[in-house]
Design a protein around this motif. Structure first.
Motif, short mmCIF file in Angstrom:
data_model
loop_
_atom_site.label_atom_id
_atom_site.label_comp_id
_atom_site.label_asym_id
_atom_site.label_seq_id
_atom_site.Cartn_x
_atom_site.Cartn_y
_atom_site.Cartn_z
N MET A 1 -66.58 16.86 30.23
CA MET A 1 -66.27 18.03 29.40
C MET A 1 -66.17 19.27 30.31
SD MET A 1 -68.61 20.06 26.60
CE MET A 1 -69.13 18.70 25.60
N ASP B 1 -69.58 21.36 17.68
CA ASP B 1 -71.02 21.43 17.39
C ASP B 1 -71.24 21.77 15.92
OD1 ASP B 1 -72.43 21.40 20.20
OD2 ASP B 1 -70.68 22.70 20.41
N ARG C 1 -83.41 27.42 22.70
CA ARG C 1 -82.82 26.29 21.98
C ARG C 1 -83.82 25.54 21.12
NH1 ARG C 1 -77.66 23.87 25.09
NH2 ARG C 1 -77.14 23.47 22.91
N MET D 1 -74.98 12.66 25.16
CA MET D 1 -74.67 13.73 26.11
C MET D 1 -75.89 13.95 27.01
SD MET D 1 -73.95 17.77 25.35
CE MET D 1 -72.50 17.54 24.35
N TRP E 1 -75.28 28.67 16.67
CA TRP E 1 -74.63 27.37 16.44
C TRP E 1 -74.24 27.19 14.98
CZ3 TRP E 1 -72.77 25.41 20.55
CH2 TRP E 1 -73.49 25.33 21.73
N LEU F 1 -62.38 20.41 22.27
CA LEU F 1 -63.48 20.96 21.46
C LEU F 1 -63.20 22.41 21.10
CD1 LEU F 1 -66.69 21.81 23.53
CD2 LEU F 1 -64.48 21.46 24.62
N ASP G 1 -72.22 17.37 29.46
CA ASP G 1 -72.25 18.67 28.80
C ASP G 1 -71.23 19.57 29.51
OD1 ASP G 1 -72.82 20.74 27.13
OD2 ASP G 1 -74.99 20.65 27.37
N TYR G 2 -70.98 20.71 28.91
CA TYR G 2 -69.93 21.64 29.34
C TYR G 2 -70.05 21.99 30.82
CZ TYR G 2 -66.59 25.28 27.80
OH TYR G 2 -65.48 26.06 27.57
N GLU H 1 -78.37 28.73 22.74
CA GLU H 1 -78.14 28.46 24.16
C GLU H 1 -78.16 29.73 25.01
OE1 GLU H 1 -74.67 26.16 25.15
OE2 GLU H 1 -75.10 26.32 27.28
N PHE I 1 -71.28 17.17 18.04
CA PHE I 1 -72.30 17.11 19.10
C PHE I 1 -73.67 17.30 18.45
CE2 PHE I 1 -68.54 18.97 21.38
CZ PHE I 1 -68.28 17.88 22.18
N LYS J 1 -77.95 14.40 21.81
CA LYS J 1 -78.11 15.22 23.02
C LYS J 1 -79.50 15.83 23.04
CE LYS J 1 -76.16 19.37 20.93
NZ LYS J 1 -75.00 20.19 20.73
N HIS J 2 -79.95 16.37 24.15
CA HIS J 2 -79.35 16.34 25.49
C HIS J 2 -80.27 15.44 26.28
CE1 HIS J 2 -78.45 20.33 23.66
NE2 HIS J 2 -77.29 20.23 24.25
N PHE K 1 -78.17 19.34 30.87
CA PHE K 1 -77.82 20.16 32.03
C PHE K 1 -78.88 20.09 33.14
CE2 PHE K 1 -75.44 23.20 29.04
CZ PHE K 1 -74.20 22.95 29.58
C1 NOJ Z 1 -73.10 23.31 25.77
C2 NOJ Z 1 -74.29 22.88 24.99
O1 NOJ Z 1 -75.38 22.66 25.85
C3 NOJ Z 1 -74.08 21.63 24.15
O2 NOJ Z 1 -75.17 21.46 23.31
C4 NOJ Z 1 -72.80 21.71 23.37
O3 NOJ Z 1 -72.62 20.55 22.63
C5 NOJ Z 1 -71.64 21.95 24.30
N1 NOJ Z 1 -71.85 23.17 25.05
C6 NOJ Z 1 -70.32 22.01 23.58
O4 NOJ Z 1 -70.25 23.13 22.81
#
Ligand code: NOJ
Length: 723
Positions: free
Chosen positions: A298, A90, A148, A231, A405, A60, A266-267, A474, A134, A187-188, A234
């Motif tokens: 990821m 993203d 967010r 996805m 984003w 990514l 997620d990351y 974020e 994403f 997501k999420h 968190f």
């Molecule tokens: C963290 C974010 O929460 C998620 O929305 C995003 O897709 C990933 N990072 C990858 O960038």
């Protein structure tokens, strides 16, 4: 492009365990540029060996097709079987041509516009070498403190569902092997937007009823539209982080909804199971996530350091690994990557498409349609004959208006308000003065005198205020929702010397605008409008375009009202007194009303619409019949405009407490000057269902109200009965 008949089962049969596990690992592109260097720093922390790096399945974050091509070529040379990488990114509100943030897109109430914007993003991203985005992010939200909220379509499950599904359809098209289409990842999952106190990554505790009624529908709608991936979020949900939450992933997502596509963490979410205090170490975390159905890890140390070992120890079966790998290979096959690892991307295409006039035109239309006229005492639109204009405030000539984003979008490619006004009125005298900073910790009034002087000498003032674009997105929660820094002080002084003024706002969330609403003659909210923001603002301010957006997230009067949302449940002690009067022993605040300053669905126009009638073809229905509703709206003004006709429902008595109002349908219509239009809706029994105390999705016979108007301001209401 012909569908690929590449034999992924044969490929799987040739793969070693390490090669299989590699397909389940996603790393940031910076990790894979060169794999011969010493394994130190982040690579070492992740426990990823050089040998594993050469086998990973996806990556990514990159900036251009040239970068993607270099990475893909380098990887395919090293990978023994030459399996192409999946490139994911993203692409939230545009790839290079940036359209308004999703919170603003929601305000357009126009799924066709969302599709047009998304198609443009799909074409650019695909040309740039992206295979999967994403997107859509469809977290349901009620708390503007959460940064967010800018990525969502707001506080209504229906709007979120419609807009999310529109994005999936537009990104994926009929066939993702088509080089103009890309795959999507919803997501999420789930309820990331329910973060306690709006603080990002914070705990979420929600009842199953609320999850099912408000938080789940949009994810489900995106899956029904065919989204390829999911996805997990968190956050912990009712005590268990989503990636390890068996009820969420196994019972609901896979069991009830039958999702059998790819699940990607997620990351570093797998690594964060340690911080959550759910796993003892990376190996534990990997086992937990994999057993729960997470196919791709990821950016954590989990799968790369432990998955092979877990198989060798017999804790994970190779059959399960094969199933996960086949899903990844199947997506690569569907995308046609075994035939064309670049998915039709090329530098030539990328250069031709990004920011091309056609795409800029879509971004302009979107920025116009998404802006919301929050207040207007008649000052707007300004006359185009005005010769002397002052543009004041930290956003007066700022091109930092693309929003968080924004993928590969660049500030320097966005049009500022000052540039937009100059483009529209090249002969006008324009004075620009920033006045102050928009940063919360910069309390500098040195620029006030110049700004006030400019305002005093001008025939019209455009006051450009807001929050910096990195205050939302974020990790960017806020506890104070006011205009940061000295902006309100600037507004007071500027508006005191010139009343022919309008405030233009740039923001990634609802702000508290109570004082501004009192002193500004007009307020136009652009949110973060993207590449064409300044041109759109100018056209709206001077009447070349007519505002038609409606907010999809309530703007509180005070941050203490958060979470505030229009579709709140009835209480046993509803407030009956006027909004500004406290009512002891009722659900009420001292010193602040209950209602939002600008509720969901609010937004003004230069046209003057009136709701003439709301007619039902019958006032009784059963599970097998429907009610046809006709709403008649008139444009009494002298300019054509667009109105979002909104239909709300209230269940008057049920076995569980119901919201005071719920949006059940909407339609955006063009209405010519002096014209009257009728808008038809159908009420079905399904629209009247809710989750009872056993979490069964049912309707109950009884009386209902149906209304047209907007939240807190239902203009016309009729009753009907479900038998
Ligand atoms: C963290 C974010 O929460 C998620 O929305 C995003 O897709 C990933 N990072 C990858 O960038």
């Amino acid at each position: 492009m012909a569908k690929s008949n590449f034999d992924i089962n044969k490929l799987l049969s040739q793969m070693t365990l390490e090669e299989k596990v590699g397909q389940l690992i996603q790393l940031n592109s910076m990790f894979i540029g060169e794999t011969t260097a010493d394994i130190t720093g982040p690579k070492e922390q992740l426990g990823v060996s050089d040998s594993m790096l050469a086998k990973i399945g996806s990556t990514l974050n990159f900036h251009s097709f040239a970068e993607v091509k270099a990475l893909q070529d380098g990887h395919m040379e090293k990978d023994r079987l030459g399996i192409p990488l999946l490139f994911m990114m993203d692409v939230i509100h545009g790839y290079r041509t940036i359209f308004p943030i999703p919170l603003a897109l929601g305000a357009s109430f126009d799924p066709e516009l969302v599709k047009d914007c998304t198609r443009m993003a799909a074409k650019e991203a695909s040309a740039g070498g992206i295979h999967v985005t994403f997107t859509p992010m469809v977290d349901y939200v009620r708390d503007a403190r959460w940064g967010r909220v800018m990525e969502t379509c707001g506080e209504d499950p229906l709007v979120n569902s419609v807009m999310g599904a529109a994005q999936v359809e537009a990104f994926q098209g009929d066939d993702i092997s088509d080089p103009e289409n890309i795959a999507t990842c919803v997501k999420h999952f789930a309820a990331y937007g329910g973060a306690e106190a709006g603080r990002d990554y914070n705990t979420v505790e929600l009842s199953e009823r609320l999850l099912r009624e408000c938080y789940f529908p949009a994810y489900k709608a995106c899956l029904d539209a065919g989204a390829n991936m999911v996805m997990p979020s968190f956050n912990s949900l009712n005590g268990v982080p989503s990636i390890a939450n068996k009820w969420l992933i196994q019972d609901v997502l896979k069991g009830e909804w039958g999702f059998d596509g790819i699940i990607i963490s997620d990351y570093n979410a797998i690594g964060e199971l340690l911080k959550h205090g759910i796993a003892q170490n990376a190996k534990d975390a990997a086992l937990m996530a994999f057993e729960n159905g997470c196919d791709i890890d990821m950016m954590s140390a989990g799968y790369c350091s432990s998955l092979c070992q877990l198989v060798e120890e017999g804790k994970v079966s190779e059959k399960k690994i094969d199933e996960a790998v086949l899903k990844v290979l199947e997506l690569k096959r569907e995308l046609g990557l075994f035939e064309d690892p670049y998915h039709g991307g090329s530098t030539e295409k990328e250069e031709a498409l990004c920011l091309c006039p056609e795409h800029r035109a879509i971004a302009l239309r979107a920025a116009e349609e998404c802006a919301v006229l929050l207040k207007n005492n008649g000052t707007l639109p300004f006359s185009k004959d005005i010769k002397n204009i002052a543009i004041i405030g930290p956003f007066a000539d700022s091109n930092a208006i693309k929003g968080f984003w924004a993928c590969n979008g660049l500030d320097k490619e966005c049009v500022s308000v000052a540039e937009g006004v100059k483009n529209l009125l090249p002969d006008a005298k324009i004075t620009v003065a920033a006045g102050c900073s928009a940063e919360w910790n910069v309390c500098d009034k040195d620029g006030f005198a110049e700004a006030v002087e400019a305002a005093r000498n001008a025939d019209a003032v455009i006051l450009c205020l807001g929050e910096p674009q990195n205050y939302s997105g974020e990790g960017n929660s806020r506890a104070d929702l006011g205009l940061p820094g000295e902006q309100m002080a600037l507004a007071r002084e500027v508006l005191a010397v010139n009343k022919n003024a309008a405030a233009v706002l740039f923001n990634g969330r609802p702000l508290v605008l109570t004082e501004l609403d009192e002193i500004a003659p007009a307020i136009l909210d652009m949110f973060f409008p993207g590449s064409e923001g300044g041109n759109a603002a100018a056209r709206l301010l001077f009447g070349e375009a007519n505002p038609s957006g409606k907010v999809t997230m309530s703007f509180p009067k005070s941050v203490g009202q958060c979470p505030i949302y229009y579709n709140h449940p009835s209480t046993g002690r509803p407030k009956a007194r006027p909004e500004n009067v406290h009512q002891p022993y009722a659900s009420s605040y001292i010193g602040c009303g209950n209602k939002a300053l600008y509720p969901f669905g609010h937004g003004l126009s230069y046209s003057d619409f009136s709701y003439e009638s709301l007619e039902l073809d019958t006032d009784r229905m059963s599970a097998d019949s429907e009610i046809n509703v006709r709403v008649t709206v008139k444009n009494n003004g002298d300019r054509a405009g667009k109105e979002v006709v909104q239909l709300y429902m209230r269940d008057l008595c049920a076995s569980a407490v119901r919201p005071v109002q719920s949006l059940i349908a909407f339609k955006k219509v063009d209405i010519g000057a002096g014209e009257t239009v009728t808008v038809d809706f159908t009420i079905t029994e399904e629209m009247l269902r809710f989750y009872n105390f056993r979490c069964e999705f049912i309707s109950e016979p009884g009386d209902f109200e149906v209304s047209a108007g907007y939240a807190d301001n239902l203009i016309l209401t009729k009753k009907f009965t479900l038998e």
